[in-house]
Design a protein around this motif. Structure first.
Motif, PDB file in Angstrom:
ATOM      1  N   SER A 297     -39.588  65.868 -22.846  1.00  0.00           N
ATOM      2  CA  SER A 297     -38.267  65.580 -23.397  1.00  0.00           C
ATOM      3  C   SER A 297     -37.430  64.910 -22.318  1.00  0.00           C
ATOM      4  N   LEU A 298     -36.390  64.255 -22.742  1.00  0.00           N
ATOM      5  CA  LEU A 298     -35.576  63.518 -21.779  1.00  0.00           C
ATOM      6  C   LEU A 298     -34.894  64.441 -20.773  1.00  0.00           C
ATOM      7  N   GLN A 299     -34.670  65.693 -21.140  1.00  0.00           N
ATOM      8  CA  GLN A 299     -33.974  66.628 -20.257  1.00  0.00           C
ATOM      9  C   GLN A 299     -34.958  67.408 -19.396  1.00  0.00           C
ATOM     10  N   ARG A 300     -35.799  66.668 -18.633  1.00  0.00           N
ATOM     11  CA  ARG A 300     -36.664  67.165 -17.560  1.00  0.00           C
ATOM     12  C   ARG A 300     -37.679  68.232 -17.939  1.00  0.00           C
ATOM     13  N   LYS A 301     -37.875  68.520 -19.199  1.00  0.00           N
ATOM     14  CA  LYS A 301     -38.829  69.537 -19.616  1.00  0.00           C
ATOM     15  C   LYS A 301     -40.130  68.883 -20.096  1.00  0.00           C
ATOM     16  N   VAL A 302     -41.268  69.470 -19.682  1.00  0.00           N
ATOM     17  CA  VAL A 302     -42.587  69.022 -20.119  1.00  0.00           C
ATOM     18  C   VAL A 302     -43.267  70.195 -20.818  1.00  0.00           C
ATOM     19  N   TYR A 303     -43.790  69.936 -22.012  1.00  0.00           N
ATOM     20  CA  TYR A 303     -44.409  70.987 -22.816  1.00  0.00           C
ATOM     21  C   TYR A 303     -45.877  70.649 -23.048  1.00  0.00           C
ATOM     22  N   CYS A 304     -46.681  71.707 -23.175  1.00  0.00           N
ATOM     23  CA  CYS A 304     -48.103  71.569 -23.465  1.00  0.00           C
ATOM     24  C   CYS A 304     -48.379  72.192 -24.827  1.00  0.00           C
ATOM     25  N   LEU A 305     -48.910  71.383 -25.729  1.00  0.00           N
ATOM     26  CA  LEU A 305     -49.295  71.855 -27.059  1.00  0.00           C
ATOM     27  C   LEU A 305     -50.806  72.006 -27.088  1.00  0.00           C
ATOM     28  N   GLU A 306     -51.277  73.225 -27.341  1.00  0.00           N
ATOM     29  CA  GLU A 306     -52.714  73.485 -27.394  1.00  0.00           C
ATOM     30  C   GLU A 306     -53.002  74.613 -28.376  1.00  0.00           C
ATOM     31  N   TYR A 307     -54.263  74.718 -28.761  1.00  0.00           N
ATOM     32  CA  TYR A 307     -54.694  75.755 -29.691  1.00  0.00           C
ATOM     33  C   TYR A 307     -55.640  76.691 -28.963  1.00  0.00           C
TER      34      TYR A 307
ATOM     35  N   ASN B 266     -58.013  79.995 -29.707  1.00  0.00           N
ATOM     36  CA  ASN B 266     -58.629  80.812 -30.763  1.00  0.00           C
ATOM     37  C   ASN B 266     -58.052  80.478 -32.139  1.00  0.00           C
ATOM     38  N   GLY B 267     -57.814  79.190 -32.346  1.00  0.00           N
ATOM     39  CA  GLY B 267     -57.318  78.746 -33.641  1.00  0.00           C
ATOM     40  C   GLY B 267     -55.825  78.899 -33.825  1.00  0.00           C
ATOM     41  N   ARG B 268     -55.131  79.428 -32.830  1.00  0.00           N
ATOM     42  CA  ARG B 268     -53.688  79.637 -32.947  1.00  0.00           C
ATOM     43  C   ARG B 268     -52.923  78.633 -32.091  1.00  0.00           C
ATOM     44  N   PRO B 269     -51.903  77.993 -32.649  1.00  0.00           N
ATOM     45  CA  PRO B 269     -51.149  76.995 -31.885  1.00  0.00           C
ATOM     46  C   PRO B 269     -50.227  77.630 -30.864  1.00  0.00           C
ATOM     47  N   CYS B 270     -50.033  76.922 -29.775  1.00  0.00           N
ATOM     48  CA  CYS B 270     -49.146  77.405 -28.715  1.00  0.00           C
ATOM     49  C   CYS B 270     -48.432  76.213 -28.101  1.00  0.00           C
ATOM     50  N   MET B 271     -47.118  76.314 -27.977  1.00  0.00           N
ATOM     51  CA  MET B 271     -46.309  75.275 -27.331  1.00  0.00           C
ATOM     52  C   MET B 271     -45.591  75.946 -26.163  1.00  0.00           C
ATOM     53  N   ARG B 272     -45.973  75.598 -24.951  1.00  0.00           N
ATOM     54  CA  ARG B 272     -45.420  76.274 -23.785  1.00  0.00           C
ATOM     55  C   ARG B 272     -44.843  75.276 -22.793  1.00  0.00           C
ATOM     56  N   ASP B 273     -43.908  75.761 -22.022  1.00  0.00           N
ATOM     57  CA  ASP B 273     -43.255  74.963 -20.988  1.00  0.00           C
ATOM     58  C   ASP B 273     -44.137  74.954 -19.738  1.00  0.00           C
ATOM     59  N   VAL B 274     -44.431  73.776 -19.218  1.00  0.00           N
ATOM     60  CA  VAL B 274     -45.221  73.648 -17.990  1.00  0.00           C
ATOM     61  C   VAL B 274     -44.263  73.385 -16.836  1.00  0.00           C
ATOM     62  N   PRO B 275     -44.237  74.250 -15.821  1.00  0.00           N
ATOM     63  CA  PRO B 275     -43.243  74.119 -14.743  1.00  0.00           C
ATOM     64  C   PRO B 275     -43.634  73.077 -13.698  1.00  0.00           C
ATOM     65  N   PHE B 276     -43.464  71.809 -13.994  1.00  0.00           N
ATOM     66  CA  PHE B 276     -43.742  70.760 -13.023  1.00  0.00           C
ATOM     67  C   PHE B 276     -42.666  70.775 -11.935  1.00  0.00           C
ATOM     68  N   THR B 277     -43.129  70.694 -10.702  1.00  0.00           N
ATOM     69  CA  THR B 277     -42.210  70.688  -9.571  1.00  0.00           C
ATOM     70  C   THR B 277     -41.643  69.289  -9.325  1.00  0.00           C
ATOM     71  N   TYR B 278     -40.635  69.222  -8.483  1.00  0.00           N
ATOM     72  CA  TYR B 278     -39.985  67.973  -8.063  1.00  0.00           C
ATOM     73  C   TYR B 278     -39.413  67.185  -9.241  1.00  0.00           C
ATOM     74  N   ILE B 279     -38.955  67.919 -10.255  1.00  0.00           N
ATOM     75  CA  ILE B 279     -38.158  67.295 -11.314  1.00  0.00           C
ATOM     76  C   ILE B 279     -36.808  67.995 -11.292  1.00  0.00           C
ATOM     77  N   PRO B 280     -35.851  67.484 -10.561  1.00  0.00           N
ATOM     78  CA  PRO B 280     -34.585  68.194 -10.333  1.00  0.00           C
ATOM     79  C   PRO B 280     -33.740  68.265 -11.595  1.00  0.00           C
ATOM     80  N   GLY B 281     -32.772  69.171 -11.571  1.00  0.00           N
ATOM     81  CA  GLY B 281     -31.838  69.303 -12.680  1.00  0.00           C
ATOM     82  C   GLY B 281     -31.042  68.033 -12.890  1.00  0.00           C
ATOM     83  N   GLY B 282     -30.859  67.656 -14.132  1.00  0.00           N
ATOM     84  CA  GLY B 282     -30.150  66.441 -14.454  1.00  0.00           C
ATOM     85  C   GLY B 282     -31.012  65.194 -14.474  1.00  0.00           C
ATOM     86  N   ALA B 283     -32.293  65.324 -14.078  1.00  0.00           N
ATOM     87  CA  ALA B 283     -33.191  64.172 -14.089  1.00  0.00           C
ATOM     88  C   ALA B 283     -33.625  63.856 -15.513  1.00  0.00           C
TER      89      ALA B 283
END
Length: 461
Positions: A60-70, A72-89
């Motif tokens: 997303s434009l507001q510095r967040k990166v998400y991983c969508l994966e399944y 055991n057949g169940r969907p999961c959308m989680r936040d991946v904590p990438f470093t060196y992406i400062p606030g406001g970037a």
């Protein structure tokens, strides 16, 4: 009597009806994941691990990166904590690749813009995430903590990975287009465990002719990696197409430029027939049997070009003929934002999927009888479409259509019953010639068995 000629329109209608009868494009809206902020056309990328499972990375434009994966057949959308992406970037683009087929060797690139609150000046960075220690657990969470930030003196646009022939053989490289009208090349340095920008004029001589800001690029290697086809399109409306002879010193053997009066947002190189590369272990068997591995028709590649204000065009066999075909109704749904090419109806031929800002995905099919592209199917969405992908994210053996809109991610699944019919039909087609050969050989086998039995009786007597 004068024979009646077949009406071309009726031929199209008949062939279209036959296609839809064989392969229904009924989609099931399997899942929807809402994003806290909007992304853009560069912020979605698939990532396949060594086991063949595909994840979807979306920024997303507001510095967040998400991983969508399944799992055991169940969907999961989680936040991946990438470093060196400062606030406001603000994240501009993201791309990812697994460089290994036997283990996890993820490499992820993210470009960002950071604004200084005090001075108001912007700084631009290209962050490369990888794990140089291949003996460690190179999971996504581990790789996201190992960052090499490279400061840029231009505004980044499209981030793209491909392979290039280096001193130690083929290696994965990064290509990044910028506001300085240059496509920058980044290569890895194993000794210093880092990446650095290098002069790309030798490895990619086609980029010397590119002018203006490049909004999209695509590269396809052909003829067992002896040649490559490159297409770039940009803000100035120019579409550049190249054929490059890949040697120790690559050279451009043919090129073509098409100019439009408005920006061109996307371009894709493709073959008309779907092609699944033969696995390495089967290639060895084919060589022992002195059989050729099936190859796609690489000499007749086509390019689809998506424009922002007019209809899209397809240039079939652009290297030899270059005839352009207009995609009907492609300019009636606002600006084209993205395009992919895939065999979405499982008939062996590739279709063109166009994503539009007019909240629709348009599916186009080539009609051989009349030699034209027709609008085959339309997928309506509640929001503007920004990016498309077609991959097996659910891990069930079939591909799903991934649509990123301005509000979130839609997972569109094929009707399972329709996929079961396709699978059974292919199994029957695969087994039919083998059963015929078996039946043909039965009398000879019976005669040979009777002869052997008679000889055994005579010997015993």
């Amino acid at each position: 009597m004068k024979e009646e000629t077949e009406d071309p329109k009726q031929a199209v209608i008949q062939e279209l009806a036959e296609c839809k009868a064989k392969n229904n494009l009924n989609f099931v809206n399997a899942h929807f994941f809402c994003l806290p902020s909007q992304g853009n056309v560069y912020t979605l990328t698939p990532l396949t691990d060594a086991k063949g499972f595909t994840k979807i990375l979306v920024a997303s434009l507001q510095r967040k990166v998400y991983c969508l994966e399944y799992t055991n057949g169940r969907p999961c959308m989680r936040d991946v904590p990438f470093t060196y992406i400062p606030g406001g970037a603000e994240i501009i683009s993201i791309d990812a690749v697994n460089r290994s087929i036997i283990q996890e060797d993820f490499i992820i690139g993210i470009t960002i813009i950071k604004k200084d609150d005090t001075t108001g000046q912007q700084s631009h960075f290209f962050n490369i995430y990888s794990d140089w220690d291949l003996n460690s657990d190179s999971a996504l969470d581990v790789v996201s903590q190992n960052c090499l930030p490279l400061e840029l003196d231009f505004v980044p646009y499209h981030l793209y990975h491909t392979k290039a022939l280096g001193k130690k053989g083929w290696e994965t490289v990064w290509l990044l287009s910028g506001s300085d009208s240059i496509i920058h090349l980044y290569q890895s340095d194993d000794e210093s465990h880092s990446y650095q920008e290098v002069d790309g004029s030798q490895s990619f001589p086609e980029f010397r002719s590119v002018d203006g800001i490049t909004l999209w690029m695509d590269i396809l290697y052909t003829q067992e990696d002896k040649r490559r086809v490159t297409v770039t399109c940009g803000e100035g409306g120019n579409v550049h197409m190249f054929q490059v002879n890949v040697k120790s010193s690559p050279e451009v053997i043919s090129s073509r430029c098409i100019s439009w009066d408005y920006p061109v947002s996307s371009a894709k190189i493709f073959s008309s027939t779907n092609f699944v590369r033969t696995p390495l272990f089967l290639q060895d068997i084919l060589r022992l049997q002195k059989q050729d591995s099936p190859r796609k028709d690489e000499d007749k590649l086509s390019i689809v070009v998506g424009t922002t204000l007019e209809s899209c065009f397809v240039y079939r066999d652009f290297a030899n003929v270059g005839k352009g075909f207009r995609l009907p109704e492609s300019g009636a749904n606002d600006a084209v934002t993205c395009c992919i090419v895939c065999d979405i109806d499982q008939d062996g031929n590739n279709e063109i999927l166009i994503g539009t800002y007019g909240q629709a995905v348009l599916v186009y099919k080539w009609i051989q009888k009349t030699s034209e592209w027709i609008l085959y199917h339309t997928v309506s969405l509640p929001c503007p479409v920004l990016s498309l992908a077609y991959c097996d994210v659910m891990g069930d053996g079939t591909f799903q259509l991934i649509v990123m809109t301005s509000t979130g991610i839609h997972i569109l699944q094929h009707d399972p019953w329709e996929m079961a019919k396709v699978l059974l039909h292919r199994i029957e087609a695969f087994m039919e010639p083998r059963m015929d050969n078996l039946h043909k050989n039965e009398p000879a086998q019976d005669l040979a068995q009777d002869t052997a039995d008679n000889e055994a009786i005579d010997n015993n007597t």
